[in-house]
Scaffold this motif. Structure first.
Motif, PDB file in Angstrom:
ATOM      1  N   ARG A 143      -6.183 -10.376   4.272  1.00 47.22           N
ATOM      2  CA  ARG A 143      -7.178 -11.014   5.140  1.00 47.22           C
ATOM      3  C   ARG A 143      -7.862  -9.987   6.036  1.00 47.22           C
ATOM      4  N   ALA A 144      -7.084  -9.031   6.567  1.00 44.81           N
ATOM      5  CA  ALA A 144      -7.654  -8.000   7.434  1.00 44.81           C
ATOM      6  C   ALA A 144      -8.589  -7.067   6.672  1.00 44.81           C
ATOM      7  N   LEU A 145      -8.334  -6.891   5.375  1.00 43.44           N
ATOM      8  CA  LEU A 145      -9.155  -5.991   4.561  1.00 43.44           C
ATOM      9  C   LEU A 145     -10.433  -6.656   4.050  1.00 43.44           C
ATOM     10  N   ALA A 146     -10.541  -7.959   4.214  1.00 42.94           N
ATOM     11  CA  ALA A 146     -11.658  -8.694   3.620  1.00 42.94           C
ATOM     12  C   ALA A 146     -13.019  -8.252   4.153  1.00 42.94           C
ATOM     13  N   SER A 147     -13.054  -7.746   5.373  1.00 48.07           N
ATOM     14  CA  SER A 147     -14.328  -7.329   5.965  1.00 48.07           C
ATOM     15  C   SER A 147     -14.700  -5.894   5.625  1.00 48.07           C
ATOM     16  N   ASP A 148     -13.933  -5.256   4.727  1.00 46.34           N
ATOM     17  CA  ASP A 148     -14.145  -3.841   4.385  1.00 46.34           C
ATOM     18  C   ASP A 148     -14.129  -2.969   5.640  1.00 46.34           C
ATOM     19  N   PRO A 149     -13.026  -2.971   6.381  1.00 44.22           N
ATOM     20  CA  PRO A 149     -12.991  -2.233   7.648  1.00 44.22           C
ATOM     21  C   PRO A 149     -12.982  -0.721   7.451  1.00 44.22           C
ATOM     22  N   ASP A 150     -13.475  -0.033   8.462  1.00 46.54           N
ATOM     23  CA  ASP A 150     -13.385   1.423   8.509  1.00 46.54           C
ATOM     24  C   ASP A 150     -12.091   1.851   9.199  1.00 46.54           C
ATOM     25  N   LEU A 151     -11.601   0.974  10.075  1.00 50.36           N
ATOM     26  CA  LEU A 151     -10.367   1.230  10.813  1.00 50.36           C
ATOM     27  C   LEU A 151      -9.477   0.002  10.706  1.00 50.36           C
ATOM     28  N   LEU A 152      -8.259   0.205  10.243  1.00 50.90           N
ATOM     29  CA  LEU A 152      -7.279  -0.874  10.127  1.00 50.90           C
ATOM     30  C   LEU A 152      -6.257  -0.714  11.245  1.00 50.90           C
ATOM     31  N   ILE A 153      -6.090  -1.771  12.057  1.00 54.73           N
ATOM     32  CA  ILE A 153      -5.164  -1.735  13.184  1.00 54.73           C
ATOM     33  C   ILE A 153      -4.059  -2.753  12.948  1.00 54.73           C
ATOM     34  N   LEU A 154      -2.816  -2.297  13.079  1.00 50.57           N
ATOM     35  CA  LEU A 154      -1.662  -3.152  12.832  1.00 50.57           C
ATOM     36  C   LEU A 154      -0.702  -3.069  14.013  1.00 50.57           C
ATOM     37  N   ASP A 155      -0.304  -4.223  14.524  1.00 55.59           N
ATOM     38  CA  ASP A 155       0.622  -4.279  15.654  1.00 55.59           C
ATOM     39  C   ASP A 155       1.971  -4.793  15.162  1.00 55.59           C
ATOM     40  N   GLU A 156       2.916  -3.882  14.998  1.00 58.04           N
ATOM     41  CA  GLU A 156       4.268  -4.178  14.521  1.00 58.04           C
ATOM     42  C   GLU A 156       4.259  -4.986  13.220  1.00 58.04           C
ATOM     43  N   PRO A 157       3.662  -4.447  12.165  1.00 57.53           N
ATOM     44  CA  PRO A 157       3.558  -5.193  10.905  1.00 57.53           C
ATOM     45  C   PRO A 157       4.885  -5.381  10.190  1.00 57.53           C
TER      46      PRO A 157
END
Length: 246
Positions: A143-157
């Motif tokens: 779901r987080a990748l769906a927007s084609d992000p340039d920066l992926l941020i994860l909080d305690e994945p």
């Protein structure tokens, strides 16, 4: 740095006279995997909230060059809610196309590609609430990748994921970093895994105690961020690899 996608300069935040963060500065480039470690209450999640726009009142400067994909800490998970894996992943498209527009065939192809990328395409028709902890984190990543992000941020994945699931998840992140040329910023309490997986490690406890290549950070620098009784080596890289035969 070349291809810089995030720059944070002198970020500070306090509640009354109590400092939550003070004078934090760093930057992240494409294809860089940065891990943030620090004790409870160190300001790690506050830092993430400032970067993603959930914290509006702070001093300092944050510049993001591109889109952010965000996997929050403890994402909502209602086991009895009758929504399928495919539909949850599709929610990541709302930011670009809106909530009210019906999905087209090309959108569902995109969703299936994302589920394939994170390794759960075969679960697309399952109810999301029936997934294991590791499977659900992969769904949230899709779901987080769906927007084609340039920066992926994860909080305690890694929360709720077993040890081997963590190792597999971090290998997936490493692959995504290189294949999609994205930067990754991750908060984690798993010190050993951070040093094993990340290119750069940030040690935060109200302020930035160290920020360097994972191989260059010393126990003394970690002690300045944590406490003298922290056993840094319980989950060190060599121990982790021996334990799990990686």
């Amino acid at each position: 740095m070349e291809n810089k996608i995030l720059s944070v300069e002198n970020l500070s935040y306090r509640i009354g006279s109590h400092w939550i963060l003070r004078d934090v500065s760093f930057s992240i480039s494409r294809k860089e995997f940065v891990g943030i470690i620090g004790p409870n209450g160190a300001g790690k999640t506050t830092l993430i909230k400032a970067i993603v726009g959930d914290l509006e009142v702070y001093s300092g400067k944050i510049v993001v060059s591109g889109k952010i994909g965000y996997l929050s800490q403890n994402p909502d998970r209602k086991r009895d809610f009758p929504i399928k894996v495919r539909e949850v992943a599709a929610m990541g498209l709302y930011g670009d196309r809106g909530i009210l527009r019906p999905f087209r065939k090309s959108d569902w192809i995109r969703v299936d590609d994302l589920l394939r990328t994170v390794g759960i395409l075969d679960l697309r028709d399952r109810k999301a609430g029936t997934l294991s902890g590791g499977e659900y984190q992969r769904l949230m990543l899709a779901r987080a990748l769906a927007s084609d992000p340039d920066l992926l941020i994860l909080d305690e994945p890694e929360a709720g994921v077993d040890e081997m699931g963590k190792a597999s998840f971090y290998r997936l992140l490493e692959s995504l970093k290189n294949e999609k040329s994205i930067g990754i910023l991750m908060v984690s309490h798993d010190i050993g895994m951070v040093f094993d997986a990340c290119d750069t490690v940030m040690c935060i406890n109200k302020t930035l105690h160290c920020y360097n290549d994972a191989d260059s950070i010393t126990p003394e620098e970690l002690q300045s961020a944590f406490s003298s009784d922290l056993d840094f080596f319980i989950r060190s890289r060599d121990h982790f690899e021996r334990e799990h035969h990686l």
